[in-house]
Design a protein around this motif. Structure first.
Motif, PDB file in Angstrom:
ATOM      1  N   HIS A 173       0.844  -1.193   0.000  1.00 24.81           N
ATOM      2  CA  HIS A 173       0.000   0.000   0.000  1.00 24.81           C
ATOM      3  C   HIS A 173       0.881   1.245   0.000  1.00 24.81           C
ATOM      4  N   ALA A 174       0.394   2.279  -0.670  1.00 27.09           N
ATOM      5  CA  ALA A 174       1.130   3.544  -0.703  1.00 27.09           C
ATOM      6  C   ALA A 174       1.243   4.116   0.715  1.00 27.09           C
ATOM      7  N   GLN A 175       2.152   5.062   0.881  1.00 26.00           N
ATOM      8  CA  GLN A 175       2.360   5.654   2.190  1.00 26.00           C
ATOM      9  C   GLN A 175       1.050   6.212   2.744  1.00 26.00           C
ATOM     10  N   ILE A 176       0.777   5.879   4.009  1.00 21.55           N
ATOM     11  CA  ILE A 176      -0.477   6.315   4.615  1.00 21.55           C
ATOM     12  C   ILE A 176      -0.343   7.767   5.081  1.00 21.55           C
ATOM     13  N   THR A 177      -1.383   8.567   4.846  1.00 24.55           N
ATOM     14  CA  THR A 177      -1.356   9.996   5.159  1.00 24.55           C
ATOM     15  C   THR A 177      -2.243  10.301   6.358  1.00 24.55           C
ATOM     16  N   GLY A 178      -2.157  11.548   6.783  1.00 28.74           N
ATOM     17  CA  GLY A 178      -3.010  11.987   7.890  1.00 28.74           C
ATOM     18  C   GLY A 178      -4.478  11.922   7.515  1.00 28.74           C
ATOM     19  N   ASP A 179      -4.795  12.219   6.241  1.00 26.13           N
ATOM     20  CA  ASP A 179      -6.181  12.131   5.784  1.00 26.13           C
ATOM     21  C   ASP A 179      -6.675  10.686   5.820  1.00 26.13           C
TER      22      ASP A 179
END
Length: 476
Positions: free
Chosen positions: A200-206
């Motif tokens: 999975h792509a880098q997880i963000t705050g959103d």
């Protein structure tokens, strides 16, 4: 000419709207669930299909074995997870902190000794499925050990304070405190939502905010299902107890009738599992028979218990066979003195002496009871001579005596019959009972009783009766 967006506000807004939309859709999926398993399945499918997480597991807490076990998953072979368990002791992986600290945990990369590494996972994120906490642990356990660091602290969890755990009376080790926490009714965490981040792509705050929103919504739904399950269990237990009480109450009614009647029949129907009506016919000395019908105010368990007490006192009264009125006075004084139930009992009690054809009766607040001369069809009403039993001491009731030369039919019943209502809220009334007695004078007691019940049912047009129904019919 396109307007420049040097700060990337448009892209940020787009991501935020996408996160909100994803959270909302997952919330709808879980809200539509009919069973708690569907909530778990909705979470897994929602995060795979809407948020793109290929492998998702909902893990539940096994409090007996002090571990996590998969409840639902997407992206795994069932055989792989069949015997999977994740310990939640102090030496467990970072995921355990999500349970006890009530916060999400990002493991990237994961340690070699982390149990999730056995699933081929290189990084993951977990979120706790939380329910609401009603009160602090020390209040729930009524703990007055003021030396405990958790006492009156705002900290809900004993295990997070090194010297805490006094309310649970456990030793100071982390694992013992954790054991006590997860078995506590106030423990906030229901389980974990685990998602594989390997591909999975880098997880963000959103992303994190979106997941928190969906998981928080699901946690409240799970809590509602748990509460419903507990309610169902309590309901089944209560139902089982009431069914047993109903069996016991039926055993208090006569299984056979004494000799001395030309004919006799009876019917008892409780509005609930148990009721407050009672009838009986029992042998007395000197070739006499006691005949009684009684009705406790209200119905249900309390009424049934009071009626059981009344039966015991009636059958064991030293005045039985002498005077119905004196017997009821004796019972009344005992009830008023020793039982503060807030209820009262209407009673019709008689003694039938077949050898002399004397019918001695008294009535304490009961409806007028009809006795019919079967030869002439004439009905005489045997009216109450005093107040209810169980209300005040020293009630005034009197004996009355009839000399029955001809054959007579005595019809005793409780007000569940005459007060039965149809959909228009009209009552069945005493008069309909009297008319039916006269029109069926040549039928057996059982045939009359069945005709009466059928007529009441037809009058009510299928409307459920709201009171207990008891009928005792005797040919003398």
């Amino acid at each position: 000419m396109e307007t420049e967006d040097p700060f990337g506000q448009t892209e940020t807004l787009r991501k935020q709207l996408l996160a909100y939309s994803t959270s909302s859709e997952i919330g709808k999926i879980t809200a539509q669930a009919q069973r708690i398993e569907e909530v778990f399945n909705g979470l897994c499918l929602g995060f795979r299909d809407l948020a793109g997480y290929e492998k998702v597991i909902v893990l539940g807490i096994d409090s007996e074995h002090f571990c996590l076990r998969p409840l639902q998953n997407i992206g795994f072979d069932e055989e792989i997870l069949k015997d999977f368990r994740a310990e939640i002791n102090f030496t467990a992986g970072e995921y355990a902190d999500a349970i006890f600290c009530n916060k999400h945990i990002l493991a990237d990369p994961i340690r070699d000794d982390d149990v999730f590494s056995t699933l081929g996972c290189k990084s993951y994120i977990v979120f706790p499925l939380l329910k609401r906490v009603i009160d602090e642990c020390w209040k729930t356990k009524n703990c007055h050990k003021t030396e405990c660091p958790c006492y009156e602290s705002g900290n809900l969890y004993c295990w997070t304070n090194l010297n805490a755990g006094l309310a649970a009376n456990v030793a100071a080790s982390e694992d013992e405190r954790r054991h006590a926490c997860i078995k506590c009714s106030q423990f906030k965490c229901e389980g974990l939502l685990w998602m594989d981040l390997t591909n999975h792509a880098q997880i963000t705050g959103d992303d994190t905010a979106m997941i928190y929103s969906a998981v928080s919504h699901a946690g409240l739904i799970i809590e509602s299902f748990r509460a419903y399950e507990e309610l169902q269990k309590a309901h089944q237990l209560l139902k089982s107890d009431l069914q047993q009480a109903s069996i016991i109450q039926q055993q208090l009614l006569p299984s056979s009738f004494p000799k001395g009647f030309v004919d006799v029949a009876a019917e008892y129907k409780a509005n609930l599992e148990v009721g407050g009506d009672y009838y009986d016919c029992f042998e007395l000395g000197n070739n006499s028979i006691g005949i009684v019908i009684a009705d406790v105010s209200g119905h249900g368990t309390a009424a049934a218990m009071l009626m059981s007490m009344f039966k015991i006192m009636l059958k064991s009264s030293p005045l039985n066979g002498v005077s119905p009125a004196e017997t009821l006075k004796n019972i009344n004084n005992t009830l008023v003195t020793e039982v503060d139930s807030g209820k009262f009992i209407t009673v019709f009690y008689a003694i039938w002496r077949k050898s002399t054809r004397e019918f001695i009766y008294t009535s304490a607040g009961h409806n007028p009871m009809p006795i019919m001369n079967k030869k002439s069809g004439k009905i005489q009403l045997l009216k109450s001579s005093g107040l209810f039993v169980g209300v005040m001491p020293d009630i005034t009731v009197e004996d009355s005596t009839l000399k029955l030369e001809d054959a007579h039919r005595l019809n005793l019943y409780t007000d569940g019959i005459n007060e039965a209502m149809n959909p228009a809220k009209d009552q069945y009334t005493h008069k309909r009972i009297y008319d039916l007695m006269q029109s069926t004078a040549n039928k057996s007691c059982k045939e009359f009783l069945q005709s009466l019940l059928k007529d009441v049912d037809g009058f009510c047009e299928g409307k459920e009766l709201v009171d207990d129904v008891t009928i005792l019919v005797c040919d003398l």
